[in-house]
Write a protein that holds these residues in place. Structure first.
Motif, PDB file in Angstrom:
ATOM      1  N   LEU A 165       0.820  -1.205   0.000  1.00  0.00           N
ATOM      2  CA  LEU A 165       0.000   0.000   0.000  1.00  0.00           C
ATOM      3  C   LEU A 165       0.856   1.258   0.000  1.00  0.00           C
ATOM      4  O   LEU A 165       0.530   2.240  -0.674  1.00  0.00           O
ATOM      5  CB  LEU A 165      -0.963  -0.005   1.184  1.00  0.00           C
ATOM      6  N   THR A 195       0.861   3.987  -2.968  1.00  0.00           N
ATOM      7  CA  THR A 195       0.578   5.374  -2.587  1.00  0.00           C
ATOM      8  C   THR A 195       1.710   6.287  -3.035  1.00  0.00           C
ATOM      9  O   THR A 195       1.470   7.404  -3.518  1.00  0.00           O
ATOM     10  CB  THR A 195       0.347   5.488  -1.070  1.00  0.00           C
ATOM     11  N   HIS A 208       1.176   6.925  -6.599  1.00  0.00           N
ATOM     12  CA  HIS A 208       0.079   7.876  -6.752  1.00  0.00           C
ATOM     13  C   HIS A 208       0.574   9.306  -6.530  1.00  0.00           C
ATOM     14  O   HIS A 208       0.257  10.215  -7.306  1.00  0.00           O
ATOM     15  CB  HIS A 208      -1.052   7.580  -5.757  1.00  0.00           C
ATOM     16  N   ASP A 209       1.334   9.489  -5.458  1.00  0.00           N
ATOM     17  CA  ASP A 209       1.838  10.835  -5.128  1.00  0.00           C
ATOM     18  C   ASP A 209       2.757  11.364  -6.223  1.00  0.00           C
ATOM     19  O   ASP A 209       2.694  12.545  -6.575  1.00  0.00           O
ATOM     20  CB  ASP A 209       2.571  10.821  -3.788  1.00  0.00           C
ATOM     21  N   ILE A 268      -7.358   6.988  -8.011  1.00  0.00           N
ATOM     22  CA  ILE A 268      -6.589   7.049  -6.767  1.00  0.00           C
ATOM     23  C   ILE A 268      -7.522   7.188  -5.567  1.00  0.00           C
ATOM     24  O   ILE A 268      -7.353   6.516  -4.549  1.00  0.00           O
ATOM     25  CB  ILE A 268      -5.563   8.215  -6.816  1.00  0.00           C
ATOM     26  N   LYS A 269      -8.511   8.058  -5.696  1.00  0.00           N
ATOM     27  CA  LYS A 269      -9.469   8.267  -4.603  1.00  0.00           C
ATOM     28  C   LYS A 269     -10.205   6.968  -4.271  1.00  0.00           C
ATOM     29  O   LYS A 269     -10.380   6.629  -3.093  1.00  0.00           O
ATOM     30  CB  LYS A 269     -10.462   9.359  -4.993  1.00  0.00           C
ATOM     31  N   GLU A 290      -9.161   3.823  -4.937  1.00  0.00           N
ATOM     32  CA  GLU A 290      -8.231   2.842  -4.367  1.00  0.00           C
ATOM     33  C   GLU A 290      -7.893   3.166  -2.922  1.00  0.00           C
ATOM     34  O   GLU A 290      -8.015   2.317  -2.040  1.00  0.00           O
ATOM     35  CB  GLU A 290      -6.931   2.789  -5.187  1.00  0.00           C
ATOM     36  N   GLU A 291      -7.429   4.396  -2.693  1.00  0.00           N
ATOM     37  CA  GLU A 291      -6.979   4.753  -1.354  1.00  0.00           C
ATOM     38  C   GLU A 291      -8.131   4.880  -0.365  1.00  0.00           C
ATOM     39  O   GLU A 291      -7.970   4.586   0.811  1.00  0.00           O
ATOM     40  CB  GLU A 291      -6.168   6.052  -1.403  1.00  0.00           C
ATOM     41  N   PHE A 304      -8.030   0.205  -0.324  1.00  0.00           N
ATOM     42  CA  PHE A 304      -6.954   0.034   0.647  1.00  0.00           C
ATOM     43  C   PHE A 304      -7.470  -0.270   2.056  1.00  0.00           C
ATOM     44  O   PHE A 304      -6.921  -1.153   2.716  1.00  0.00           O
ATOM     45  CB  PHE A 304      -6.027   1.244   0.660  1.00  0.00           C
ATOM     46  N   GLN A 331      -6.383  -3.593   4.244  1.00  0.00           N
ATOM     47  CA  GLN A 331      -5.758  -3.514   5.563  1.00  0.00           C
ATOM     48  C   GLN A 331      -6.449  -4.431   6.561  1.00  0.00           C
ATOM     49  O   GLN A 331      -5.818  -4.906   7.505  1.00  0.00           O
ATOM     50  CB  GLN A 331      -5.761  -2.068   6.064  1.00  0.00           C
TER      51      GLN A 331
END
Length: 183
Positions: A17, A21, A24-25, A125-126, A128-129, A133, A137
């Protein structure tokens, strides 16, 4: 050691993750760089460099997700709607990338196509995260081992695309180009 080498070397120790991430960033920052150039005249070369890097980063990111991450996630949490949506988003992103790589920055709609790609990626991204994600977790999945597999495959793809030198995996490589070639 330059920035790309530090990121690649450091990413091998990230869990899945964190690695995704980080990707993504990085791509969000590249889109920000592109946005700044849209208001300045005679920046076609810089735009092309950034878009080439965006396309290369997204191509590699999609491959590692499709080959390794998504199958592991599906095994852990099942084939949920979010996984189907991710597959569709990847397909649409690839189509947009295919169009962009055939264009030059001075062509009509180039900036608009980059902006549409940016919006598609930001939405992905929104999702997924924000949705995927957190489910991962809670699942029983070895994120450290998965991160290692993702990192290794990412380095292989970067080498294949000429984005990093062949000795990069030993930590002694030099980046061949600041911005990698088109996928």
């Amino acid at each position: 050691m330059n920035q790309t080498e530090r990121q690649s070397a450091g990413s091998s120790k990230l869990d899945a993750l964190a690695l995704l991430t980080q990707d993504h960033d990085k791509v969000k920052k590249l889109f920000e760089e592109f946005e700044k150039l849209k208001t300045i005249e005679d920046t076609e070369d810089e735009k092309l460099d950034i878009v080439q890097e965006i396309c290369a980063e997204l191509t590699i990111h999609a491959k590692i997700e499709e080959e390794i991450f998504y199958p592991a996630v599906i095994e852990a949490i099942g084939q949920l709607d979010i996984m189907d949506e991710a597959a569709v988003e990847h397909k649409e992103t690839k189509e947009q990338i295919e169009q962009l790589v055939l264009m030059a920055p001075e062509e009509e709609f180039y900036d608009a196509k980059v902006t549409v790609l940016k919006e598609m990626v930001e939405h992905h991204i929104k999702e997924e995260e924000g949705k995927m994600f957190p489910l991962i977790q809670k699942a029983s999945i070895d994120l450290a081992a998965l991160g290692q597999r993702l990192s290794q495959r990412k380095q292989e793809l970067q080498m294949d695309m000429g984005m990093i030198g062949a000795s990069m995996s030993t930590g002694q490589g030099r980046e061949q180009t600041q911005r990698g070639p088109m996928p």
